[in-house]
Design a protein around this motif. Structure first.
Motif, PDB file in Angstrom:
ATOM      1  N   ASN A  48     119.104  93.751  56.793  1.00  0.00           N
ATOM      2  CA  ASN A  48     118.210  94.897  56.891  1.00  0.00           C
ATOM      3  C   ASN A  48     117.612  94.872  58.285  1.00  0.00           C
ATOM      4  O   ASN A  48     118.017  94.053  59.119  1.00  0.00           O
TER       5      ASN A  48
ATOM      6  N   TRP B 232     117.024 104.503  59.462  1.00  0.00           N
ATOM      7  CA  TRP B 232     116.535 105.771  58.905  1.00  0.00           C
ATOM      8  C   TRP B 232     116.100 106.725  60.008  1.00  0.00           C
ATOM      9  O   TRP B 232     116.481 107.905  60.027  1.00  0.00           O
TER      10      TRP B 232
ATOM     11  N   SER C  49     114.959  99.597  55.939  1.00  0.00           N
ATOM     12  CA  SER C  49     115.945 100.024  56.941  1.00  0.00           C
ATOM     13  C   SER C  49     115.376 101.155  57.787  1.00  0.00           C
ATOM     14  O   SER C  49     116.030 102.161  58.043  1.00  0.00           O
TER      15      SER C  49
ATOM     16  N   ILE D  99     120.426 103.980  51.021  1.00  0.00           N
ATOM     17  CA  ILE D  99     119.538 103.468  52.065  1.00  0.00           C
ATOM     18  C   ILE D  99     118.099 103.494  51.541  1.00  0.00           C
ATOM     19  O   ILE D  99     117.625 104.515  51.044  1.00  0.00           O
ATOM     20  N   GLU D 100     117.411 102.358  51.661  1.00  0.00           N
ATOM     21  CA  GLU D 100     116.011 102.271  51.265  1.00  0.00           C
ATOM     22  C   GLU D 100     115.154 102.229  52.531  1.00  0.00           C
ATOM     23  O   GLU D 100     115.187 101.241  53.268  1.00  0.00           O
TER      24      GLU D 100
ATOM     25  N   SER E 276     121.020  98.934  50.861  1.00  0.00           N
ATOM     26  CA  SER E 276     120.935  99.912  51.960  1.00  0.00           C
ATOM     27  C   SER E 276     122.281 100.261  52.572  1.00  0.00           C
ATOM     28  O   SER E 276     122.333 100.887  53.625  1.00  0.00           O
TER      29      SER E 276
ATOM     30  N   HIS F  82     126.874 105.514  59.415  1.00  0.00           N
ATOM     31  CA  HIS F  82     126.189 104.364  58.802  1.00  0.00           C
ATOM     32  C   HIS F  82     127.155 103.545  57.949  1.00  0.00           C
ATOM     33  O   HIS F  82     127.228 102.313  58.086  1.00  0.00           O
TER      34      HIS F  82
ATOM     35  N   GLU G 201     117.152 109.446  50.257  1.00  0.00           N
ATOM     36  CA  GLU G 201     118.399 110.079  50.708  1.00  0.00           C
ATOM     37  C   GLU G 201     118.405 111.566  50.356  1.00  0.00           C
ATOM     38  O   GLU G 201     118.800 112.409  51.166  1.00  0.00           O
TER      39      GLU G 201
END
Length: 398
Positions: free
Chosen positions: A366, A59, A55, A50-51, A46, A89, A70
Motif C-alpha cells: 500500500n 487515488w 492507497s 482500491i481502498e 487495493s 492501476h 470506486e
C-alpha cells in the motif's frame, strides 16, 4: 512446511488443497495443486477494489480526489476516463515480480478481493458506476500465481448493494443494500460465473476456494438473512455448476464463509450440505478493546484461539495499533528499539493461527508508509522473516 508438498488435512480428515482436476475445455489437461502444510499468504488489497484510506497517493494520481469509493470516482471521472485510469492501476500495482517475491518469502497463498462488477453483465449501468475491463487482469494474475504454485482464494469483497457501509465494498451508499433477493441473485450469478471459470480456464487452475461474501453485516436481521437465505443458495448454485461440468466431488471448490466470531451468527445453521465448507476469521487488535501494552498484545495473541468450525483460515490480520499510539516511541515500527517486539508479536500471531489451517496477512503493499499493514515492507525491514519456520525458534508462546 512449504516446499515439502505434504497434504493439508482438516480435522475431519478431508484433504483440503491437494487437487488433481480436469480442465473441462476438451484439452484433457490435468491441473494439480501441491499439498501444503499450512496456509501462509497475503491479501492483494487495493488491487481490484482500491481502498482510499490505504492507497491515497494512487487515488489522487487517478484523479479521484475526495471520492469516497470506486463507485464515486468512476461517476466523477466518467466511464471512459475511469476505465483508462483503472487499467493503468491494474497493469502496474501487482506485477509478476511481486508474485516471485511472495514465493521467495515462503508464501504459498494469495487472497484476491474482488467486486461483483468484475462480471460486467450484472451491473446496472444506469445507477451503478464501476470500472470495466478487470477480468483480463484477474486472469493474468491467476495465471502468474498458478505458474508459481500459489494457492488462490477469490473473495467476493464487494457485494451488490454493499454488505457494509465501507469503501472496501467499492461503494458507500446511504444504507446497506445487499440484503434482498435481487442483490442476492446478482451475487449468486457472480459466484456461478466464477466457479465455472475456475474449472474451465487454465489460468484459474490454482483457484481452490471462493469466499461468498466478505464481512457481512452483523445486525440480527441481516445476519439471519445471510445465514438462512444467501449461504444455502451459494452452496447450491456453485455445486450445480460443478455437477453440470461433470466433476467428481473431490474436485469441487471450497466454499468459504465468515466464521461465527465475526458476529453474523453460526454460518452452518441452515446448511444441509457442508462438503468442502471453509471458514474465514478476521482479527485486528487495533480495533479491539485490548489494553495497549506490548506484553499484553503478545499474551493476547498467544491466547487467540481461532478453533471452532473447521477448517478455519485467519483471512485478515495486521500488526497495526490504535491511531493514538501509532507513531509514539513505544510503538513506532521504524525505531530499532521496537524491532524485537514486532518480530515477537508477528511470531505470536502466526504461531496461534497455525494451530488452525493458517493465515493471510492484510496486505501485500500500500502507500501508507507503515510496515504494520504491508507484508513486503515488513520483510524488507527484518520484522517478518523470509524463513517463516524460524518463528518457532523464538518460542514466544511457550
Amino acid at each position: 512446511m512449504p516446499g515439502e508438498h505434504r497434504d493439508l488435512v482438516a480435522r475431519d480428515g478431508t484433504n483440503l488443497f491437494n487437487r488433481n482436476v480436469s480442465v473441462v475445455d476438451g484439452s484433457g489437461v490435468k491441473r494439480w495443486l501441491p499439498g501444503v502444510s499450512k496456509i501462509r499468504g497475503v491479501n492483494l488489497g487495493s488491487l481490484f477494489i482500491i481502498e482510499p484510506w490505504m492507497s491515497n497517493t494512487i487515488w489522487n494520481n487517478m484523479g479521484c480526489g475526495n471520492s469516497a469509493s470506486e463507485f464515486d470516482c468512476v461517476k466523477l471521472l466518467g466511464q471512459d476516463k475511469a476505465n483508462a485510469a483503472w487499467a493503468q492501476h491494474w497493469d502496474s500495482f501487482i506485477t509478476q515480480d511481486d508474485i516471485k517475491r511472495m514465493t521467495s518469502y515462503g508464501l504459498n497463498t494469495i487472497r484476491v478481493p474482488v467486486g461483483y462488477w468484475m462480471r460486467e453483465d450484472i451491473v446496472d449501468r444506469s445507477t451503478e458506476y464501476f470500472p470495466e475491463g478487470g477480468l483480463a487482469y484477474l486472469e493474468r494474475l491467476c495465471g502468474w500465481a498458478s505458474d508459481a504454485g500459489l494457492f488462490i482464494i477469490i473473495d467476493l469483497h464487494g457485494a451488490p448493494g454493499a454488505q457494509q457501509l465501507n469503501a472496501f465494498t467499492g461503494q458507500v451508499p446511504a444504507q446497506v443494500g445487499f440484503y434482498n433477493s435481487n442483490n442476492y441473485e446478482r451475487a449468486l450469478k457472480f459466484l456461478e460465473w466464477m466457479a465455472n471459470m475456475t474449472h474451465t480456464n487454465n489460468k484459474f487452475r490454482n483457484v481452490g476456494m471462493l469466499e461468498v461474501v466478505n464481512e457481512p453485516s452483523n445486525s440480527p436481521d441481516n445476519g439471519e438473512s445471510v445465514r438462512s437465505n444467501y449461504y444455502p443458495q451459494a452452496f447450491t448454485r456453485i455445486r450445480a455448476v460443478e455437477k453440470q461440468l461433470g466433476l467428481d466431488q473431490s474436485h469441487y471448490l471450497h466454499i468459504q464463509m465468515m466464521d461465527q466470531r465475526w458476529g453474523s451468527g453460526d454460518p452452518n445453521q441452515y446448511l444441509t450440505d457442508k462438503y468442502f465448507a471453509a471458514y474465514d476469521s478476521h482479527t485486528y487488535l487495533k480495533f479491539s478493546n485490548t489494553p495497549v501494552d506490548q506484553n499484553t498484545y503478545i499474551t493476547t495473541s498467544c491466547n487467540d484461539d481461532r478453533s471452532g468450525s473447521s477448517p478455519t483460515i485467519v483471512g485478515e490480520f495486521s500488526m497495526a495499533v490504535p491511531d493514538a499510539e501509532d507513531w509514539t516511541p513505544q510503538w513506532n515500527p521504524t525505531l530499532s528499539s521496537n524491532k524485537e517486539f514486532y518480530q515477537r508479536w508477528f511470531a505470536a500471531l502466526i504461531t496461534e493461527y497455525e494451530k488452525e489451517v493458517g493465515w493471510i496477512f492484510w496486505t501485500w503493499k500500500n502507500d501508507l508508509g507503515d510496515l504494520r499493514w504491508e507484508y513486503d515492507a515488513a520483510v524488507q525491514a527484518g520484522i517478518i522473516p523470509k524463513d517463516l519456520q524460524s518463528i518457532y525458534n523464538k518460542h514466544v508462546c511457550g
